[in-house]
Design a protein around this motif. Structure first.
Motif, PDB file in Angstrom:
ATOM      1  N   THR A 111      21.232   7.909  -0.853  1.00 58.21           N
ATOM      2  CA  THR A 111      21.299   6.896   0.208  1.00 58.21           C
ATOM      3  C   THR A 111      22.050   7.434   1.424  1.00 58.21           C
ATOM      4  OG1 THR A 111      21.243   5.113  -1.416  1.00 58.21           O
ATOM      5  CG2 THR A 111      22.084   4.565   0.787  1.00 58.21           C
ATOM      6  N   ALA A 112      23.192   8.051   1.170  1.00 57.61           N
ATOM      7  CA  ALA A 112      23.956   8.635   2.271  1.00 57.61           C
ATOM      8  C   ALA A 112      23.178   9.756   2.942  1.00 57.61           C
ATOM      9  CB  ALA A 112      25.290   9.151   1.753  1.00 57.61           C
ATOM     10  N   SER A 113      22.452  10.538   2.134  1.00 60.64           N
ATOM     11  CA  SER A 113      21.669  11.648   2.679  1.00 60.64           C
ATOM     12  C   SER A 113      20.557  11.128   3.586  1.00 60.64           C
ATOM     13  CB  SER A 113      21.089  12.485   1.542  1.00 60.64           C
ATOM     14  OG  SER A 113      20.366  13.589   2.050  1.00 60.64           O
ATOM     15  N   ARG A 114      19.907  10.020   3.185  1.00 61.74           N
ATOM     16  CA  ARG A 114      18.862   9.442   4.029  1.00 61.74           C
ATOM     17  C   ARG A 114      19.447   8.956   5.351  1.00 61.74           C
ATOM     18  NH1 ARG A 114      16.817   7.279  -0.902  1.00 61.74           N
ATOM     19  NH2 ARG A 114      17.916   5.302  -0.506  1.00 61.74           N
ATOM     20  N   ARG A 115      20.649   8.402   5.279  1.00 58.47           N
ATOM     21  CA  ARG A 115      21.327   7.949   6.512  1.00 58.47           C
ATOM     22  C   ARG A 115      21.538   9.123   7.467  1.00 58.47           C
ATOM     23  NH1 ARG A 115      22.855   5.659  10.454  1.00 58.47           N
ATOM     24  NH2 ARG A 115      24.573   4.186  10.678  1.00 58.47           N
ATOM     25  N   LEU A 116      21.918  10.282   6.919  1.00 54.77           N
ATOM     26  CA  LEU A 116      22.098  11.487   7.733  1.00 54.77           C
ATOM     27  C   LEU A 116      20.766  11.973   8.285  1.00 54.77           C
ATOM     28  CD1 LEU A 116      24.708  13.417   5.566  1.00 54.77           C
ATOM     29  CD2 LEU A 116      25.115  12.347   7.785  1.00 54.77           C
ATOM     30  N   ASP A 117      19.696  11.870   7.473  1.00 57.74           N
ATOM     31  CA  ASP A 117      18.372  12.307   7.933  1.00 57.74           C
ATOM     32  C   ASP A 117      17.937  11.525   9.170  1.00 57.74           C
ATOM     33  OD1 ASP A 117      18.064  14.223   5.973  1.00 57.74           O
ATOM     34  OD2 ASP A 117      17.012  12.882   4.585  1.00 57.74           O
ATOM     35  N   ASN A 118      18.238  10.216   9.202  1.00 59.46           N
ATOM     36  CA  ASN A 118      17.897   9.408  10.376  1.00 59.46           C
ATOM     37  C   ASN A 118      18.587   9.939  11.621  1.00 59.46           C
ATOM     38  OD1 ASN A 118      16.164   7.574   9.160  1.00 59.46           O
ATOM     39  ND2 ASN A 118      17.811   6.175   8.591  1.00 59.46           N
ATOM     40  N   LEU A 119      19.863  10.278  11.488  1.00 56.51           N
ATOM     41  CA  LEU A 119      20.622  10.778  12.633  1.00 56.51           C
ATOM     42  C   LEU A 119      20.134  12.156  13.074  1.00 56.51           C
ATOM     43  CD1 LEU A 119      24.198   9.660  11.549  1.00 56.51           C
ATOM     44  CD2 LEU A 119      22.726   8.599  13.250  1.00 56.51           C
ATOM     45  N   ILE A 120      19.717  12.982  12.119  1.00 55.74           N
ATOM     46  CA  ILE A 120      19.178  14.309  12.461  1.00 55.74           C
ATOM     47  C   ILE A 120      17.852  14.164  13.203  1.00 55.74           C
ATOM     48  CG2 ILE A 120      18.230  16.433  11.486  1.00 55.74           C
ATOM     49  CD1 ILE A 120      20.342  16.165   9.239  1.00 55.74           C
ATOM     50  N   GLU A 121      16.980  13.248  12.729  1.00 56.75           N
ATOM     51  CA  GLU A 121      15.689  13.023  13.386  1.00 56.75           C
ATOM     52  C   GLU A 121      15.878  12.488  14.800  1.00 56.75           C
ATOM     53  OE1 GLU A 121      13.261  10.523  11.017  1.00 56.75           O
ATOM     54  OE2 GLU A 121      13.324  11.819   9.253  1.00 56.75           O
ATOM     55  N   ASN A 122      16.921  11.711  14.999  1.00 57.03           N
ATOM     56  CA  ASN A 122      17.188  11.140  16.317  1.00 57.03           C
ATOM     57  C   ASN A 122      17.912  12.106  17.236  1.00 57.03           C
ATOM     58  OD1 ASN A 122      16.055   8.744  15.504  1.00 57.03           O
ATOM     59  ND2 ASN A 122      17.997   7.843  14.862  1.00 57.03           N
ATOM     60  N   ASN A 123      18.148  13.333  16.766  1.00 60.32           N
ATOM     61  CA  ASN A 123      18.827  14.365  17.566  1.00 60.32           C
ATOM     62  C   ASN A 123      20.285  14.002  17.859  1.00 60.32           C
ATOM     63  OD1 ASN A 123      18.594  16.947  18.719  1.00 60.32           O
ATOM     64  ND2 ASN A 123      18.399  16.101  20.769  1.00 60.32           N
ATOM     65  N   THR A 124      20.845  13.119  17.020  1.00 60.40           N
ATOM     66  CA  THR A 124      22.257  12.782  17.160  1.00 60.40           C
ATOM     67  C   THR A 124      23.117  13.789  16.412  1.00 60.40           C
ATOM     68  OG1 THR A 124      21.708  10.448  17.351  1.00 60.40           O
ATOM     69  CG2 THR A 124      23.988  10.965  16.774  1.00 60.40           C
ATOM     70  N   VAL A 125      22.585  14.275  15.298  1.00 57.08           N
ATOM     71  CA  VAL A 125      23.289  15.251  14.450  1.00 57.08           C
ATOM     72  C   VAL A 125      22.437  16.500  14.342  1.00 57.08           C
ATOM     73  CG1 VAL A 125      24.135  15.722  12.110  1.00 57.08           C
ATOM     74  CG2 VAL A 125      24.570  13.498  13.171  1.00 57.08           C
ATOM     75  N   GLY A 126      23.081  17.660  14.358  1.00 51.60           N
ATOM     76  CA  GLY A 126      22.403  18.939  14.174  1.00 51.60           C
ATOM     77  C   GLY A 126      23.212  19.815  13.243  1.00 51.60           C
ATOM     78  N   SER A 127      22.891  21.098  13.239  1.00 49.45           N
ATOM     79  CA  SER A 127      23.634  22.028  12.391  1.00 49.45           C
ATOM     80  C   SER A 127      23.840  23.334  13.128  1.00 49.45           C
ATOM     81  CB  SER A 127      22.895  22.277  11.076  1.00 49.45           C
ATOM     82  OG  SER A 127      21.593  22.805  11.319  1.00 49.45           O
ATOM     83  N   ASN A 128      24.913  24.045  12.797  1.00 45.91           N
ATOM     84  CA  ASN A 128      25.188  25.337  13.409  1.00 45.91           C
ATOM     85  C   ASN A 128      24.631  26.462  12.562  1.00 45.91           C
ATOM     86  OD1 ASN A 128      26.975  25.618  11.250  1.00 45.91           O
ATOM     87  ND2 ASN A 128      28.770  24.999  12.472  1.00 45.91           N
ATOM     88  N   GLN A 129      24.915  27.709  12.945  1.00 43.17           N
ATOM     89  CA  GLN A 129      24.362  28.867  12.234  1.00 43.17           C
ATOM     90  C   GLN A 129      24.867  28.957  10.801  1.00 43.17           C
ATOM     91  OE1 GLN A 129      25.280  32.251  14.670  1.00 43.17           O
ATOM     92  NE2 GLN A 129      23.650  31.794  16.154  1.00 43.17           N
TER      93      GLN A 129
END
Length: 661
Positions: A635-653
């Motif tokens: 559930t928490a992971s899906r919440r993060l996926d929404n933010l990643i799809e919305n370009n609110t959250v990303g990742s570094n190298q």
């Protein structure tokens, strides 16, 4: 060979490409022969014949007339030049302008001693200065005409690559441009001090008489805008830390009672806060005339020493500190600056309307403007008086706007039969503005506000006018700060229509507070922090045609209200009217949660805090949140996926999550 045969051999598009005007060989663009803010020039075929037309001047013609305009030739000379380009005649010993790349060195070489003597005698320049101009490749001859260099990219600087030329007309009454639009001429490498002129003749007269090239070149530069209308073109040529000396002309007032020189000064001063004005005595129309009348080197030095700092008469007065007695006796209910809601929006404030593409944000904002123009509440948000609006939009042509307005009128009068539409047509103005972004957009908006003096300005959409990276804190901040200055100085409320990364639904935003939802717009959080208020439109997943409107920032002051409910709320449900284009209240009520396991509600702000606290992978963040809020890791992971799809959250190298907004 007849002209018709020449046109078959080298038609207008190919001719323009060979002459360096390839970018103008299209159906619609800005004029290559004059300063043109909006596209008004283009080429087209009629009965198999290529033609060009400038709608701004109503000039038109074929290949021959294009050569005449581009090279300032007579018709006979233009035909002769056309024949040479078609290979019919032997090319004479001159600079071949059929090559898109101007051979500036050949132009400099063509500036013979005889040409130098002629320039000295005509302009009363010293032989030393004229020789310095040639030695530094700042003067040339093209097609027997005096020429000066133009560069477009990079910015013009001494000994830089030249890709255009500024040519003096044969009758000496004006200038024409080869190789694109005119650009300022920057002379010198040291930009600690900059001396800026409207005219090349003013600049050269000053440089010669004051012996700039001997005494001042190591500590300053000279910038020539080539016209009073080109002040804004200095943007990017000088660092903001430069001390800028402006030497304007004493221009007469135009038919509006305004001075072109004043506009020139204002345009540059808005870009450079450290401007000083070097005055030419009022009995002379410009510096060139002053030097021709006998101004000495000492006269010019003294004028520079006496230069006064420029003060913009239209600049807002710097604020004084608030007085405690006034703060303690202030009554919000008597605030004359408040014009919407309970001090939700006051004069000089701002609001961002956010929603996914295609939801109907434009209709929603147009409907709000119409309601407030008639002095009527918009879903509970009431104006203190009827408000005027200017709507600037980019995406719709006249027909699109007409269909929208007619549809909204039909829907509004059906849902609100008492609304006075005559007040709407009187107080709401709509204009389409295209092909202008960034600071150029700010300049035009300032003029539009001055012309229409609206209570509210609506910009639809923001992304069409920003002219920069929406994720850049610096670029977004610069743009909205300019808008904020405009709002404060004019008392106009500025509304920005903006997009989400993808359509926001109730499922996407589950667990968000209204404050969290304020960050739903795509891009830098600077936008949300700058705006006084935020309105968010989103779909309700699983409920076809049902939408939720949320007053996400300062929402309690908006008094947003469903007509069937007595109390105001932070959000209400809406739907599209079956008649015309109109938003109406929806009777939708969300189902209450059944008793049992709590819904997984992980606050948006907590996710941001966890990510910003340290290096963590997606799985690491999900596990921490799941443990803290007693939900499943998936559930928490899906919440993060929404933010990643919305370009609110990303990742570094390293694979760790980063907060991008």
């Amino acid at each position: 060979m007849e002209i018709d045969q020449l046109k078959q051999k080298l038609p207008l598009p190919d001719l323009m490409e060979r002459m360096g005007y390839g970018e103008h060989a299209v159906a619609s663009c800005c004029s290559p022969f004059r300063e043109d803010k909006n596209p008004s020039w283009g080429i087209f075929q009629r009965d198999g014949i290529w033609l060009w037309k400038d709608h701004g001047t109503d000039q038109a013609g074929d290949e021959i007339t294009f050569i005449q305009e581009a090279l300032n030739l007579s018709k006979g000379a233009a035909i002769k030049h056309y024949r040479r380009m078609c290979g019919i005649e032997t090319v004479e010993a001159t600079i071949d302008m059929s090559d898109p790349a101007i051979d500036w060195q050949a132009a400099v070489d063509a500036f013979t001693p005889q040409a130098a003597t002629h320039l000295q005698q005509w302009r009363d320049y010293s032989p030393t200065f004229v020789q310095w101009l040639k030695d530094n490749r700042l003067v040339g001859i093209i097609n027997s005409r005096l020429a000066f260099p133009i560069q477009h990219n990079p910015a013009t600087h001494l000994n830089g690559k030249t890709d255009g030329a500024h040519l003096l007309n044969r009758d000496r009454d004006g200038w024409s441009v080869l190789g694109g639009k005119t650009m300022p001429l920057l002379i010198g490498e040291n930009t600690v001090n900059a001396f800026v002129f409207e005219s090349q003749w003013d600049a050269f007269a000053w440089m010669d008489r004051i012996e700039w090239y001997k005494d001042m070149a190591s500590t300053s530069c000279v910038l020539i805008t080539r016209g009073a209308s080109n002040g804004r073109l200095v943007h990017g040529l000088l660092p903001s830390t430069a001390r800028v000396y402006l030497l304007p002309q004493n221009d007469p007032l135009d038919e509006k009672g305004e001075s072109p020189a004043t506009k020139w000064v204002q345009a540059i001063a808005k870009l450079h806060p450290r401007c000083l004005i070097v005055a030419t005595p009022p009995e002379y129309k410009d510096l060139n005339e002053w030097t021709a009348s006998g101004a000495t080197k000492q006269d010019l030095v003294t004028a520079g020493d006496e230069a006064e700092g420029y003060v913009d008469p239209d600049a807002p007065i710097l604020p004084n500190a608030f007085l405690w007695p006034e703060l303690l006796t202030f009554k919000p209910s008597e605030d004359e600056a408040s014009i919407l809601g309970n001090r939700w929006l006051c004069r000089g404030s701002s609001c961002v309307w956010v929603g996914g593409s295609g939801l109907g944000k434009s209709v929603l904002s147009l409907q709000a403007a119409m309601h407030w123009a008639a002095g009527q509440p918009f879903f509970g948000i009431a104006p203190k008086m009827p408000l005027t609006s200017l709507i600037i939009e980019a995406e719709n042509d006249f027909g699109d706007v007409a269909e929208t307005v007619q549809g909204v009128k039909t829907g509004l009068l059906s849902a609100h039969p008492t609304l006075d539409f005559d007040q709407v047509t009187e107080r709401v103005k709509i204009a389409r503005l295209v092909n202008v972004t960034g600071y150029d957009f700010i300049i035009q908006v300032r003029e539009l506000i001055a012309d229409h003096q609206p209570d509210q300005l609506w910009i639809d959409p923001l992304l069409c006018y920003l002219g920069g990276d929406i994720n850049s804190q610096e670029e977004v901040g610069e743009f909205v700060n300019h808008l904020g200055e405009l709002a404060l100085s004019t008392g106009t409320i500025i509304h920005l229509i903006h997009h989400t990364g993808k359509p926001k639904t109730a499922k996407d935003t589950r667990g968000m507070t209204a404050a969290d939802l304020a960050y739903a717009g795509i891009g830098s959080s600077v936008l949300t922090n700058w705006a006084r208020a935020i309105m968010v439109l989103q779909t309700v997943r699983g409920e076809e045609g049902i939408f939720q409107l949320t007053a996400a920032k300062r929402g309690k002051r908006a008094n947003l209200q469903h007509p069937k409910h007595e109390l105001s709320a932070l959000s209400i449900y809406l739907q599209h009217s079956a008649e015309g284009l109109c938003w109406i209240p929806s009777d939708y009520e969300p189902e209450e949660s059944s008793v049992g396991r709590n819904k997984a509600e992980i606050p948006f702000t907590r996710i941001r805090e966890v990510i910003q606290q340290g290096s963590r992978t997606k799985n690491g963040v999900a596990e921490l949140l799941a443990q803290e809020f007693n939900v499943a890791t998936k559930t928490a992971s899906r919440r993060l996926d929404n933010l990643i799809e919305n370009n609110t959250v990303g990742s570094n190298q390293e694979g760790d999550l980063i907060w991008k907004c």
